[in-house]
Write an enzyme that holds these catalytic residues in place. Structure first.
Site, PDB file in Angstrom:
ATOM      1  N   PHE A  95      33.905  48.936  35.805  1.00  0.00           N
ATOM      2  CA  PHE A  95      34.791  48.936  36.964  1.00  0.00           C
ATOM      3  C   PHE A  95      36.003  49.816  36.679  1.00  0.00           C
ATOM      4  O   PHE A  95      36.627  49.709  35.626  1.00  0.00           O
ATOM      5  CB  PHE A  95      35.234  47.492  37.231  1.00  0.00           C
ATOM      6  N   ASN A 192      41.188  39.244  36.108  1.00  0.00           N
ATOM      7  CA  ASN A 192      40.868  39.919  37.365  1.00  0.00           C
ATOM      8  C   ASN A 192      39.362  39.803  37.530  1.00  0.00           C
ATOM      9  O   ASN A 192      38.613  40.751  37.291  1.00  0.00           O
ATOM     10  CB  ASN A 192      41.307  41.380  37.333  1.00  0.00           C
ATOM     11  N   PRO A 193      38.896  38.611  37.930  1.00  0.00           N
ATOM     12  CA  PRO A 193      37.452  38.389  37.981  1.00  0.00           C
ATOM     13  C   PRO A 193      36.839  39.047  39.206  1.00  0.00           C
ATOM     14  O   PRO A 193      37.540  39.406  40.160  1.00  0.00           O
ATOM     15  CB  PRO A 193      37.355  36.861  38.096  1.00  0.00           C
TER      16      PRO A 193
END
Length: 299
Positions: A95, A192-193
């Site tokens: 990500f 920050n899942p």
């Protein structure tokens, strides 16, 4: 036969800006300049100065512009994501960190400065991805013992490149049950899942086609399975009085605050805005476990 001279950098950047704008790239001029920066090995200020003269465009520039016009993320083309004071290695399988997450890091740093019980606080980042949060804390808080957890094999490999030089203790594991040997020992848990609902496919091709799905979708129709798991792990890992902060979508703020309040494990539940005024993160302080006398009084 004399080869055609390379186009001037100014003309190439102007044309690249038009090409990227036509392709729907959100920041066409900035991206055109950053691709030139990447090939020339200079910063944006230097490129903007160079376009005022007759500097030729670097070899391969048109090819990189064509890649970006296909909505391949800029960071995948350059191999670098800038986050706070770090340059992070990124690419397929991880990500790409977002600017709004920088405000989550600032919340941790402010708490460590103002409320940490020790000059050597113990911090863990659950679901570290590229390592942006954990790496920034390690870089900006001298003396902190920083841990990071990542489940994805590919993201873990990128995180290792970024975090091991900073002294972060990186483990491959699931944020739902990671680090049981450290239960009750961390001063800060930050996460920050993944939190996107299952049916909410992102509009941007850079996200929908290139960010790994396991870093986007939080599980369940509402995307709340992994955020709830991160909160449960934070309660398990923190010392009494420890600090928890989690990033989320703006529309999830009230749900997460209510979840934390309802559990009875947290005090000082607070929603925080990012630089765009959106409800970006929620923080809370771990309550001490009730004593036997507390339990008797409540009966």
């Amino acid at each position: 036969m004399i080869p055609d001279p390379a186009p001037r950098l100014a003309d190439a950047v102007r044309e690249a800006t038009a090409v990227l704008a036509a392709a729907g790239v959100p920041s066409p001029k900035v991206d055109a300049e950053l691709l030139a920066c990447h090939l020339l090995g200079v910063g944006p200020g230097r490129v903007r100065a160079m376009v005022l003269g007759d500097t030729p465009a670097p070899a391969g520039y048109a090819e990189l512009v064509a890649e970006r016009a296909r909505r391949i993320p800029l960071q995948h083309i350059t191999g670098v994501a800038h986050f706070r004071y770090l340059e992070l290695a990124v690419g397929p399988g991880v990500f790409i960190p977002r600017p709004e997450t920088e405000s989550v890091v600032q919340l941790v740093i402010d708490w460590l400065r103002d409320a940490a019980p020790s000059t050597h606080p113990k911090v863990v980042d659950l679901g570290t991805g590229s390592g942006a949060i954990a790496g920034s804390i390690a870089h900006e808080v001298p003396g902190a013992e920083v841990h990071a957890v990542e489940f994805s094999e590919f993201a873990h490999a990128w995180a290792a490149k970024n975090l091991l030089p900073l002294g972060v203790r990186l483990v491959r594991g699931d944020l739902r049950d990671a680090l049981p040997e450290h239960n009750g020992t961390f001063d800060v848990v930050v996460s920050n899942p993944p939190y996107i609902p299952a049916e909410a496919v992102p509009n941007e091709p850079e996200v929908a086609l290139h960010d790994p799905p396991e870093a986007l979708y939080g599980g369940g129709a509402d995307g709340m399975e992994l955020p709830a798991a991160a909160a449960a792990s934070a309660a398990r890992l923190l010392v009494p009085g420890g600090y928890f902060v989690m990033e989320h979508a703006e529309v999830q703020a009230s749900w997460i605050a209510a979840m934390l309040e309802r559990s009875g494990l947290w005090s000082g539940v607070t929603t925080h805005l990012d630089l765009n005024g959106r409800e970006r993160a929620t923080s809370a302080v771990r309550r001490p476990a009730p004593t036997r006398s507390d339990e008797r009084m409540s009966q």
